[in-house]
Structure formats: C-alpha cells, structure tokens
Scaffold this motif. Structure first.
Motif, PDB file in Angstrom:
ATOM      1  N   ALA A 137     -12.113 -53.541 -32.331  1.00  0.00           N
ATOM      2  CA  ALA A 137     -12.880 -52.392 -32.840  1.00  0.00           C
ATOM      3  C   ALA A 137     -11.985 -51.161 -32.963  1.00  0.00           C
ATOM      4  O   ALA A 137     -12.048 -50.432 -33.967  1.00  0.00           O
ATOM      5  CB  ALA A 137     -14.059 -52.101 -31.912  1.00  0.00           C
ATOM      6  N   ALA A 138     -11.126 -50.939 -31.952  1.00  0.00           N
ATOM      7  CA  ALA A 138     -10.221 -49.774 -31.972  1.00  0.00           C
ATOM      8  C   ALA A 138      -9.250 -49.876 -33.138  1.00  0.00           C
ATOM      9  O   ALA A 138      -9.019 -48.891 -33.863  1.00  0.00           O
ATOM     10  CB  ALA A 138      -9.464 -49.674 -30.649  1.00  0.00           C
ATOM     11  N   LEU A 139      -8.679 -51.060 -33.351  1.00  0.00           N
ATOM     12  CA  LEU A 139      -7.710 -51.241 -34.437  1.00  0.00           C
ATOM     13  C   LEU A 139      -8.366 -51.077 -35.804  1.00  0.00           C
ATOM     14  O   LEU A 139      -7.800 -50.447 -36.705  1.00  0.00           O
ATOM     15  CB  LEU A 139      -7.044 -52.623 -34.329  1.00  0.00           C
ATOM     16  N   LEU A 140      -9.556 -51.618 -35.960  1.00  0.00           N
ATOM     17  CA  LEU A 140     -10.266 -51.486 -37.238  1.00  0.00           C
ATOM     18  C   LEU A 140     -10.625 -50.035 -37.517  1.00  0.00           C
ATOM     19  O   LEU A 140     -10.490 -49.557 -38.650  1.00  0.00           O
ATOM     20  CB  LEU A 140     -11.541 -52.348 -37.218  1.00  0.00           C
ATOM     21  N   ARG A 141     -11.093 -49.327 -36.484  1.00  0.00           N
ATOM     22  CA  ARG A 141     -11.463 -47.918 -36.663  1.00  0.00           C
ATOM     23  C   ARG A 141     -10.243 -47.092 -37.071  1.00  0.00           C
ATOM     24  O   ARG A 141     -10.313 -46.258 -37.982  1.00  0.00           O
ATOM     25  CB  ARG A 141     -12.061 -47.369 -35.370  1.00  0.00           C
ATOM     26  N   LEU A 142      -9.115 -47.342 -36.393  1.00  0.00           N
ATOM     27  CA  LEU A 142      -7.906 -46.578 -36.692  1.00  0.00           C
ATOM     28  C   LEU A 142      -7.368 -46.885 -38.089  1.00  0.00           C
ATOM     29  O   LEU A 142      -6.869 -45.999 -38.776  1.00  0.00           O
ATOM     30  CB  LEU A 142      -6.826 -46.868 -35.634  1.00  0.00           C
ATOM     31  N   SER A 143      -7.485 -48.142 -38.517  1.00  0.00           N
ATOM     32  CA  SER A 143      -7.000 -48.489 -39.863  1.00  0.00           C
ATOM     33  C   SER A 143      -7.907 -47.891 -40.932  1.00  0.00           C
ATOM     34  O   SER A 143      -7.444 -47.450 -41.981  1.00  0.00           O
ATOM     35  CB  SER A 143      -6.911 -50.011 -40.023  1.00  0.00           C
ATOM     36  N   MET A 144      -9.214 -47.826 -40.650  1.00  0.00           N
ATOM     37  CA  MET A 144     -10.165 -47.241 -41.605  1.00  0.00           C
ATOM     38  C   MET A 144      -9.925 -45.736 -41.752  1.00  0.00           C
ATOM     39  O   MET A 144     -10.004 -45.180 -42.848  1.00  0.00           O
ATOM     40  CB  MET A 144     -11.599 -47.496 -41.150  1.00  0.00           C
ATOM     41  N   ASP A 145      -9.628 -45.097 -40.616  1.00  0.00           N
ATOM     42  CA  ASP A 145      -9.358 -43.652 -40.643  1.00  0.00           C
ATOM     43  C   ASP A 145      -7.938 -43.344 -41.108  1.00  0.00           C
ATOM     44  O   ASP A 145      -7.567 -42.178 -41.253  1.00  0.00           O
ATOM     45  CB  ASP A 145      -9.523 -43.055 -39.232  1.00  0.00           C
ATOM     46  N   ASP A 146      -7.134 -44.417 -41.306  1.00  0.00           N
ATOM     47  CA  ASP A 146      -5.718 -44.276 -41.642  1.00  0.00           C
ATOM     48  C   ASP A 146      -4.979 -43.441 -40.591  1.00  0.00           C
ATOM     49  O   ASP A 146      -4.091 -42.652 -40.892  1.00  0.00           O
ATOM     50  CB  ASP A 146      -5.556 -43.645 -43.032  1.00  0.00           C
ATOM     51  N   ARG A 184       7.342 -47.441 -34.354  1.00  0.00           N
ATOM     52  CA  ARG A 184       7.052 -47.564 -35.788  1.00  0.00           C
ATOM     53  C   ARG A 184       7.011 -49.038 -36.211  1.00  0.00           C
ATOM     54  O   ARG A 184       6.129 -49.464 -36.955  1.00  0.00           O
ATOM     55  CB  ARG A 184       8.122 -46.815 -36.607  1.00  0.00           C
ATOM     56  N   GLU A 185       7.992 -49.815 -35.688  1.00  0.00           N
ATOM     57  CA  GLU A 185       8.074 -51.240 -36.037  1.00  0.00           C
ATOM     58  C   GLU A 185       6.846 -52.000 -35.522  1.00  0.00           C
ATOM     59  O   GLU A 185       6.262 -52.823 -36.225  1.00  0.00           O
ATOM     60  CB  GLU A 185       9.339 -51.882 -35.443  1.00  0.00           C
ATOM     61  N   LEU A 186       6.452 -51.697 -34.298  1.00  0.00           N
ATOM     62  CA  LEU A 186       5.303 -52.387 -33.713  1.00  0.00           C
ATOM     63  C   LEU A 186       4.019 -51.993 -34.450  1.00  0.00           C
ATOM     64  O   LEU A 186       3.154 -52.846 -34.712  1.00  0.00           O
ATOM     65  CB  LEU A 186       5.191 -52.066 -32.219  1.00  0.00           C
ATOM     66  N   ALA A 187       3.901 -50.717 -34.811  1.00  0.00           N
ATOM     67  CA  ALA A 187       2.730 -50.253 -35.565  1.00  0.00           C
ATOM     68  C   ALA A 187       2.611 -51.006 -36.889  1.00  0.00           C
ATOM     69  O   ALA A 187       1.514 -51.427 -37.290  1.00  0.00           O
ATOM     70  CB  ALA A 187       2.832 -48.754 -35.804  1.00  0.00           C
ATOM     71  N   ALA A 188       3.753 -51.208 -37.548  1.00  0.00           N
ATOM     72  CA  ALA A 188       3.767 -51.929 -38.836  1.00  0.00           C
ATOM     73  C   ALA A 188       3.338 -53.384 -38.641  1.00  0.00           C
ATOM     74  O   ALA A 188       2.589 -53.939 -39.454  1.00  0.00           O
ATOM     75  CB  ALA A 188       5.167 -51.872 -39.448  1.00  0.00           C
ATOM     76  N   ARG A 189       3.791 -54.007 -37.568  1.00  0.00           N
ATOM     77  CA  ARG A 189       3.426 -55.403 -37.279  1.00  0.00           C
ATOM     78  C   ARG A 189       1.930 -55.525 -36.987  1.00  0.00           C
ATOM     79  O   ARG A 189       1.275 -56.461 -37.422  1.00  0.00           O
ATOM     80  CB  ARG A 189       4.233 -55.941 -36.087  1.00  0.00           C
ATOM     81  N   ILE A 190       1.400 -54.557 -36.242  1.00  0.00           N
ATOM     82  CA  ILE A 190      -0.037 -54.564 -35.920  1.00  0.00           C
ATOM     83  C   ILE A 190      -0.867 -54.439 -37.209  1.00  0.00           C
ATOM     84  O   ILE A 190      -1.828 -55.179 -37.426  1.00  0.00           O
ATOM     85  CB  ILE A 190      -0.396 -53.430 -34.926  1.00  0.00           C
ATOM     86  N   HIS A 248      -3.016 -49.155 -24.463  1.00  0.00           N
ATOM     87  CA  HIS A 248      -3.029 -47.712 -24.717  1.00  0.00           C
ATOM     88  C   HIS A 248      -3.882 -47.381 -25.951  1.00  0.00           C
ATOM     89  O   HIS A 248      -4.535 -46.336 -25.995  1.00  0.00           O
ATOM     90  CB  HIS A 248      -1.598 -47.185 -24.892  1.00  0.00           C
ATOM     91  N   ILE A 249      -3.881 -48.267 -26.932  1.00  0.00           N
ATOM     92  CA  ILE A 249      -4.728 -48.051 -28.115  1.00  0.00           C
ATOM     93  C   ILE A 249      -6.209 -48.137 -27.716  1.00  0.00           C
ATOM     94  O   ILE A 249      -7.022 -47.300 -28.115  1.00  0.00           O
ATOM     95  CB  ILE A 249      -4.380 -49.076 -29.226  1.00  0.00           C
ATOM     96  N   ILE A 250      -6.556 -49.136 -26.893  1.00  0.00           N
ATOM     97  CA  ILE A 250      -7.948 -49.275 -26.425  1.00  0.00           C
ATOM     98  C   ILE A 250      -8.376 -48.036 -25.635  1.00  0.00           C
ATOM     99  O   ILE A 250      -9.461 -47.496 -25.827  1.00  0.00           O
ATOM    100  CB  ILE A 250      -8.108 -50.523 -25.516  1.00  0.00           C
ATOM    101  N   LEU A 251      -7.492 -47.596 -24.730  1.00  0.00           N
ATOM    102  CA  LEU A 251      -7.837 -46.502 -23.812  1.00  0.00           C
ATOM    103  C   LEU A 251      -7.610 -45.117 -24.420  1.00  0.00           C
ATOM    104  O   LEU A 251      -8.004 -44.114 -23.829  1.00  0.00           O
ATOM    105  CB  LEU A 251      -7.016 -46.620 -22.518  1.00  0.00           C
ATOM    106  N   GLY A 252      -6.957 -45.078 -25.586  1.00  0.00           N
ATOM    107  CA  GLY A 252      -6.702 -43.790 -26.238  1.00  0.00           C
ATOM    108  C   GLY A 252      -5.626 -42.969 -25.547  1.00  0.00           C
ATOM    109  O   GLY A 252      -5.646 -41.731 -25.597  1.00  0.00           O
ATOM    110  N   ILE A 253      -4.676 -43.634 -24.880  1.00  0.00           N
ATOM    111  CA  ILE A 253      -3.604 -42.911 -24.166  1.00  0.00           C
ATOM    112  C   ILE A 253      -2.434 -42.676 -25.115  1.00  0.00           C
ATOM    113  O   ILE A 253      -1.838 -43.621 -25.637  1.00  0.00           O
ATOM    114  CB  ILE A 253      -3.143 -43.697 -22.911  1.00  0.00           C
TER     115      ILE A 253
END
Length: 420
Positions: free
Chosen positions: A263-272, A283-289, A322-327
C-alpha cells in the motif's frame, strides 16, 4: 539493594527478539562482571535493527526481561532502533550515558576480548586517511560496505588479518560500534564483554542442550504457528519465569506487514513521491523498487527480489521498513542533531528497583518519560516529533497484530508502564 547515597548500574543494549536463556545468562553475568546494583536495558521497540517487526510487541519483551533479572527497560527511539549498526549503537550509548547512573555497558561478542574490539573501534572512530582511501577504493569495486570496511581494516598496519576477521561476526560488529560510540561521544561508560555461548547469531537450529539463537527460535515459532507447549523444544529455550508470558503472546512476522508495504509503495508511486527521501533508500534501489511495481510480493520475497551484490538483505529490509514507517533521512539527521537520545521512555521496571528511578531523575540529563499523556510538554518540538514517530510505529504494529489475531489491544496512550 542500593543505598540512597550511591547507585551504580550496568547497561545492556538489546532487542530480545525474543528473550531466551542466553539473554538471562547475559544479564546475570553482566551484574557479576560489573558488580553493579542494577541492570538497565535499552531495548528496541516494536521494530528491530535488521529491518523487521519484532516477533512480540515491546511490552511483552520488556516483561520477559524484567522477569529474568533486568531492573529497568527503556525504549530505544524508533528511528535509531531500525537504523544502521553505527546509529543503533550511537543512540544506545548516548541514552545510557544520559541517565547519570550507568557506569558500564556489557555486551556479548564472539571473540570475548574487549581490548581487541576497542583497538578496532579506535581506528574506525578516528578514520585515518589510509583507512578512508582503501574503503573508498573497495566500495568503487562494488563491495558492500561491511566487506569494504573489512578490507580497509586488514590493510591498516595496526591490525593483522586475524583481528580484522572479527568484523565478520554480528555481535563483534555491534560490540565494536558500541566501543566506537563511547570513543566518539567521550562517554565515561566502561565497555565490558562476555564471550557468546551456544549457537551462532544466525544459527537456525534449536538444540535443547545449549543456548540457541534468537534466529533459530523465531523460525521455530513460525513453524509452530507461535505455539509453545511443555513438550516442544521452544519451551526449553525460554527461561522458566518467562514461559507463561510467551504462551499468552501472539507473534508477528515480516510477511504480516506485506499489505502495509504494498500500500505504501503504491501510494508513493501514485503521488510520484521520491523514494530516496526515506532512510537507506539510494537512487539505484529506488529505481529497482519502482521497476517492480506493482507486483504485490510478500515482504520477504520482495527483499529477495531486490537483493544484489551491492545491497545486503538487511540493508534492503531496513529500506523497505523505513518506507512503511515513514522514516526519512532528514528525521535521522535531526535525531543526530538532538544528540541521538533527547528523552528516556520507560517501558517497565521492577518494584524493588524504584529507588533507581529517583536516582535517574536526580542525576540524569534528559527527561524521563513514564506517561505518554503530556509527555511532549517536557520536550522541544524536534524531540516531540521523534517521540510521535515512536507512537506511530507502535500503532502500525498494533494495527497488524489486532488484524491478525482479532484482538483489541491498548494503544500507546492507554497502555501503562510494566511494573513487576
């Protein structure tokens, strides 16, 4: 029992994920080695340093520790409990140092040699130019940070290869970080170490005739669907005084948090939104995700799918947590600027140790939080923000726990401090 004029405590830094016989042995030996009146434990809250939820909630684990020899359990702030070994150690040492009653910190290690660990820690604390150059060079070759650091230590003239190999085992690594934090913070704490007995840190096997690892016990709990009975091997790994606590508790596992992650990943991708603002997300890990969205994989499968030679399993697990917890990286930076530990939140204490709280209130340099209601009034805005993050993390944990077991738990504002 300490008298009113003098009070000395030994500090232990722990996750107790879950508490087992080896931990009870550690508390007993720490008290013997330090000759302290009390044992104060700084413990991770509902999420732990390897980037996962704790198997039991923080109040359950604090109760187990108090029933087995700890006198006071204080929560490690969430942004550092789930951070790198360096930040985890720095916050723990800062917290113990700020209490004003802790003379020493005692930790387990595979080598059991405090001098060797201190020698390596001083190189890492001072970072001589030769060390930094080799570290940069090895990182450019694509090695993970722990591997590159190990190579740099080996190449430093001060240490031979045998000493440097100490960096390959988990408890030694943390022990070195504790010594390094003491060095950098100019803390008066004396480091003490006890040689780790029984299974290795990551050993998945549980055997009745030796101390098993928390990893092995977690695997057994998962296989037994959380059950502990008088006949299974789990029962023998938990100290007698804590067995009933485990029997009455409900475990959670990383995959229980899969819906929150997706849910966190989908929300963040929708909000760009930028994933890179979250701690441990490069940056590399963000691109892979982003490339893998939307695949809806379970938490642990997601970690495996993102793992590369450069990124360890734990590093990816922490990034996703950290993405789940918003840290965010910014939060961790602000926490460091606050000196890592701007408050001490009590999870529980023993009745016969209540004098200890009086000594801390008298001699400590940070606010002692026993009640969540109104706690923020004693803190700066930045420290309050850090405490609110702790509340948020625990409420997310309780959400998953309640949904899994259909139970109603008390929240951070209605739950009382554990008193045994």
């Amino acid at each position: 029992m300490a008298n009113h004029t003098h009070c000395s405590a030994v500090g232990i830094i722990a996750e107790y994920n879950p508490f087992h016989n080896g931990h009870a042995y550690h508390i007993k030996k720490a008290k013997e080695l330090s000759k302290a009146d009390y044992c104060i434990v700084v413990m991770s809250g509902d999420f732990v340093q390897r980037g996962a939820p704790a198997i039991f909630d923080k109040h359950t684990r604090a109760t187990m520790a108090l029933s087995c020899g700890a006198d006071l359990v204080i929560e490690l702030p969430s942004i550092f409990a789930t951070s790198s070994a360096e930040d985890f150690a720095a916050c723990s040492i800062a917290l113990l140092s700020s209490l004003g009653v802790v003379d020493s910190v005692c930790f387990g290690s595979e080598c059991g040699e405090i001098q060797t660990l201190s020698d390596i820690a001083s190189i890492l604390a001072e970072e001589p130019e030769e060390y930094k150059q080799i570290l940069r060079m090895e990182l450019k070759k694509g090695l993970s940070f722990p591997q590159a650091r190990n190579k740099a230590i080996i190449s430093c003239e001060s240490l031979d290869e045998e000493d440097a190999s100490i960096l390959l085992t988990p408890n030694n690594i943390l022990g070195i970080e504790y010594c390094k934090a003491i060095h950098r913070q100019n803390s008066s704490l004396t480091p003490l170490t006890i040689k780790r007995a029984g299974s290795g840190y990551h050993d998945p096997l549980v055997t009745p005739d030796q101390y098993s690892s928390a990893t092995g016990i977690r695997i057994l709990l998962k296989e037994n669907e959380g059950g502990i009975t008088d006949t299974n091997s789990l029962y023998l790994q938990i100290p007698e005084s804590a067995r009933q606590i485990v029997k009455n508790s409900q475990p959670v596992f990383p995959d229980d948090f899969s819906p929150l992650l997706n849910a966190a990943l989908l929300r963040l991708s929708m909000d760009d939104s930028s994933l890179e603002r979250y701690a441990d997300v490069s940056r590399e890990l963000a691109a892979r995700i982003k490339k893998q969205l939307p695949d809806f994989l379970p938490f642990e499968e997601k970690i495996s799918s993102l793992k590369t030679k450069q990124y360890t399993y734990t590093r990816i697990s922490r990034a996703l947590l950290h993405i789940i917890l918003g840290i965010t990286t910014e939060q961790i930076k602000e926490g460091k600027e606050l000196g890592y530990a701007p408050y001490a939140r009590i999870l529980g204490f023993r009745k016969d140790s209540k004098d200890l709280l009086g000594h801390i209130k008298m001699r400590g340099s940070i606010p002692l939080i026993t009640k969540t209601a109104g706690a923020e009034l004693t803190l700066s805005e930045a420290a309050s923000s850090m405490l609110r993050q702790d509340f948020y993390c625990s409420h997310l944990y309780q959400t998953v726990l309640q949904n899994k077991y259909h139970i109603q738990n008390k929240n951070e504002f209605t739950r009382s401090v554990v008193i045994l």
